[in-house]
Design an enzyme around this catalytic site. Structure first.
Site, short mmCIF file in Angstrom:
data_model
loop_
_atom_site.label_atom_id
_atom_site.label_comp_id
_atom_site.label_asym_id
_atom_site.label_seq_id
_atom_site.Cartn_x
_atom_site.Cartn_y
_atom_site.Cartn_z
N ASP A 100 0.69 -1.25 0.10
CA ASP A 100 -0.26 -0.23 0.02
C ASP A 100 0.96 1.22 -0.01
O ASP A 100 1.99 1.18 0.42
CB ASP A 100 -0.95 0.08 1.40
CG ASP A 100 -2.05 -0.83 1.02
OD1 ASP A 100 -2.22 -1.63 0.24
OD2 ASP A 100 -2.92 -1.06 1.90
N HIS A 151 -5.54 2.82 -4.73
CA HIS A 151 -5.78 3.13 -3.31
C HIS A 151 -6.02 4.67 -3.06
O HIS A 151 -5.75 5.16 -1.87
CB HIS A 151 -4.16 3.06 -2.79
CG HIS A 151 -4.30 2.77 -1.28
ND1 HIS A 151 -5.37 1.80 -0.45
CD2 HIS A 151 -3.57 3.14 -0.27
CE1 HIS A 151 -4.91 1.98 0.81
NE2 HIS A 151 -3.80 2.67 1.04
N HIS A 155 -5.38 9.39 -0.02
CA HIS A 155 -5.44 8.40 1.33
C HIS A 155 -6.39 9.00 2.42
O HIS A 155 -6.13 8.94 3.50
CB HIS A 155 -3.94 8.30 1.74
CG HIS A 155 -4.04 6.93 2.62
ND1 HIS A 155 -4.14 7.07 3.63
CD2 HIS A 155 -3.45 5.95 2.15
CE1 HIS A 155 -3.92 5.79 4.02
NE2 HIS A 155 -3.43 5.03 3.24
N HIS A 253 3.61 -2.51 3.07
CA HIS A 253 3.88 -1.14 2.65
C HIS A 253 5.06 -1.04 1.81
O HIS A 253 6.18 -1.32 2.41
CB HIS A 253 3.69 -0.31 3.71
CG HIS A 253 2.46 -0.16 4.44
ND1 HIS A 253 1.85 -1.03 5.36
CD2 HIS A 253 1.18 0.64 4.17
CE1 HIS A 253 0.72 -0.76 6.05
NE2 HIS A 253 0.14 0.20 5.17
#
Length: 726
Positions: A100, A151, A155, A253
């Protein structure tokens, strides 16, 4: 003195060429449009409007739906577009590695290198903002065979966003993907999501909305919490399927901070799982399709390219503007602290010891030179105030080619000690030089024909000449026509800016300007400085700098009060300040060699000129950032916090203004107009300075601008005055 445009005999009139004229008009408009566009793009794409966020309780109440059992008890991959929704799990001994928050220019390539070396596919959920900033990284991931998911763009927690904000986040990310790599993705991971079983009402409402738009949602089975940096071994252990043999979707991540532990964990995890018989897959394989990304059309790619370019430029520019805002904030605060500290010390010194020098007090008569051109409305009031001086004066009125009867009006007053000299129109500098040559005394006081002196002004103005090193003194000019909002704004500016500044410059021995409205000069010093020059449009600043370079001290006589007529309209104000700003730049450039000179000239060059450049040119040029970013914060950020910060800046200026008014013995009532001054008046001053800078860059010599006088200077009753100390 009201001036006519002046040029040498036989020379063509000064007039800007069409290209230079448009240069000074178009460039500020283009610059403003660019900055506003950049802020709008950055704010809209990264933050949305301030009203986009909603509370969880409000969304949950509106949703009224729980999470279906098929989702809560199902797998980590959800297709919410069906009724009932479908969920998918990883088959036994199958691991899906997902990453991510990328792409990141440091860590994404290192993660990709590990995966590529071991022949392992990864699923990267990229943000639109990072994609727009680093499009090449997304292209590299796709070329290596890795899967790309959405994504969001910036964010946010989608459960706290309005429906429009959610759609905007998705659309912007798809544009970024099309511009960066020519693809669209139907795979999405909601920020701050974990397992499907952890969904609540608001987040499920968003998930259903995404499913209806054709997205497949990816949650996780195992969260390594690598963002907390627990160590490479702990990350690898958290990513290992538990119980052994089951299929799992793992969250890691590749951006958002130091991901060195994640990279080291992959170096351990991938070989370990391969040795235990695990295979690696993508989310698309779990759903049973070949891929969840499609190629974008030609139009979409061009739109994406424009979008990525705009976001990249806006993000870079906003970062630069943020740094400049810190700079200008520091300069504004530093200027306030410096002015307040030095003004306080100046007032204490003035109270403890008179400003008269070591020599005998100046009691003999002085000459007063009044240049005048078409000042019939003002000349009478000015001369009567001079005749009422409590110090002996000789008054020389130099009529610079007036055609409205100014000279006749001056003579008709019949005041004793007044001499009227008539000359052809040659400009203010020439008129003042003529007056100095006709003066009978060694000390000459100069004032504009629209200025009124108090009875003690001349006496106070010449007191510092008891010190033989003093070549000039600057008086305390005040606005004499304070009625109306524009008059109040200029009154605040004169007291807070001009006169508070002069206290600072006086202590530092680098006074840049003896104002034309009220100043006194030693004739010997004038001769050594070359007399007044027409080289610049600010002959008073030019002369003051020349005096410093000739080795003379210039003092500030704060009790020598003069009341001058300020412009009565925005158009007249613009002309005056345009000329002042441009003339100050001309004078600073003319005397730039003082930076490398020695003695008093060098002190002025290395202290006075930098202060002038920083506080009168650089800081005002950057100050509009405060207002622009305030509007930016109100529209796209936390409006309450933005207003609080703006009020904090205003409070600092209010403190400076109140102290300046107290030092000058002025009532504080006009300060109610200070907030409005910051919103309207300050913007006009910004534009004036920008145009003056562009005029200087274009090389155009600005002609004199005539100001209309009304003769409405009001002199308050006797008894007022400055405080002698604080």
């Amino acid at each position: 003195m009201r001036r006519r445009p002046h040029r040498p005999a036989g020379s063509p009139p000064a007039a800007p060429g069409p290209r230079r004229h448009w240069f000074r008009i178009v460039v500020p408009l283009v610059l403003l449009a660019f900055v506003v566009s950049v802020l709008a793009v950055d704010g809209y794409t990264s933050r949305g409007f301030a009203g986009d966020q909603e509370g969880r309780g409000e969304r949950a109440g509106r949703s009224g739906a729980g999470v279906p059992r098929e989702v809560a008890d199902g797998g980590p991959v959800v297709d919410a577009g069906h009724d009932p929704p479908r969920s998918y799990r990883a088959p036994g001994r199958t691991v899906v590695l997902t990453f991510d928050d990328g792409p990141d220019p440091v860590w994404t390539p290192r993660v990709r290198e590990v995966l590529d070396r071991h022949g392992v596919p990864g699923t990267f959920f990229v943000t639109g903002r990072q994609t727009a900033r680093h499009p090449g990284l997304v292209r590299d991931l796709i070329r290596s065979g890795h899967e790309i998911g959405v994504h969001t763009f910036s964010h946010p927690d989608l459960a706290t966003q309005s429906g429009d904000a959610v759609d905007r986040e998705l659309a912007f990310t798809q544009l970024a993907l099309a511009g960066a790599a020519g693809v669209h993705s139907s795979l999405v991971r909601m920020p701050y999501s974990s397992t499907a079983g952890a969904l609540d009402g608001p987040s499920w409402s968003v998930a259903r909305h995404l499913g209806e738009k054709g997205y497949v949602l990816a949650f996780v089975d195992q969260d390594t919490r690598d963002w907390s940096r627990p160590g490479a071994r702990a990350i690898a252990d958290a990513a290992t399927p538990d119980p052994p043999g089951r299929g799992t979707v793992v969250l890691l991540h590749d951006s958002g901070g130091d991901r060195s532990q994640t990279v080291r964990a992959l170096e351990t995890l991938v070989p370990r799982l391969k040795a235990d018989g695990y295979r690696f897959a993508t989310v698309a394989e779990l759903v049973g399709v070949e891929r969840l990304t499609d190629g974008a059309g030609t139009a979409a790619r061009w739109q994406g390219w424009v979008f990525v370019t705009a976001v990249t430029v806006s993000g870079t520019t906003v970062s630069v503007l943020g740094v400049l805002l810190l700079v200008v904030g520091g300069l504004v605060l530093g200027r306030c602290v410096l002015m307040l500290g030095l003004a306080h010390r100046h007032a204490r010194l003035a109270r403890r010891c008179p400003r008269a020098g070591p020599g005998p007090p100046v009691t003999g008569p002085v000459s007063v030179v009044v240049p005048a051109c078409n000042e019939v409305l003002c000349i009478g009031k000015t001369l009567r105030s001079l005749a009422a001086s409590d110090h002996p004066v000789e008054i020389v009125v130099v009529d610079d080619g007036s055609d409205d009867g100014t000279a006749d009006a001056a003579e008709a007053l019949g005041l004793p000690g007044v001499t009227v000299v008539r000359t052809p129109n040659r400009g203010k500098a020439a008129a003042l030089n003529t007056g100095v040559l006709r003066a009978s005394h060694e000390i000459v006081v100069m004032l504009d024909a629209d200025t009124v002196f108090e009875p003690s002004t001349v006496r106070r103005l010449v007191e510092p000449f008891a010190d033989p090193s003093v070549g000039a003194t600057a008086g305390n000019a005040k606005v004499g026509n304070r009625h109306g909002m524009l008059g109040r704004w200029q009154h605040i500016e004169y007291v807070m800016g001009f006169n508070l500044d002069r206290r600072m410059y006086d202590l530092l021995h680098c006074m840049p300007t003896v104002p034309g409205a009220v100043g006194a000069f030693r004739v010997r010093a004038l001769r050594e400085a070359g007399m007044l020059s027409g080289d610049t449009l600010a002959e008073d600043t030019d002369l003051t700098m020349a005096l410093h370079r000739a080795g003379w001290e210039v003092r500030y006589a704060e009790h020598a009060v003069a009341r001058t007529e300020a412009p009565g309209s925005l158009r007249q104000l613009w002309r005056q300040r345009y000329r002042w700003s441009y003339g100050t730049m001309q004078a600073a450039w003319k005397h730039r060699h003082a930076l490398v000179e020695r003695g008093h000239a060098g002190r002025f060059g290395r202290v006075g000129l930098p202060l002038l450049a920083v506080f009168q040119i650089l800081t005002p040029l950057l100050a509009p950032l405060i207002d622009l970013l305030t509007v930016y914060g109100l529209v796209f950020g936390n409006a309450a916090l933005t207003l609080l910060a703006w009020c904090g800046v205003l409070a600092v200026q209010g403190v400076c203004a109140a102290y300046a008014f107290r030092l000058d013995g002025e009532p504080l009532r006009p300060l109610w107009a200070l907030p409005v001054q910051q919103i309207v008046y300050r913007q006009v001053m910004y534009l004036v300075l920008v145009q003056a800078c562009l005029t200087a860059l274009s090389g155009y010599r600005l002609p004199w601008q005539r100001l209309k006088r009304k003769g409405n200077v009001v002199v308050p009753p006797a008894g007022g005055g400055l405080r002698s100390g604080v």
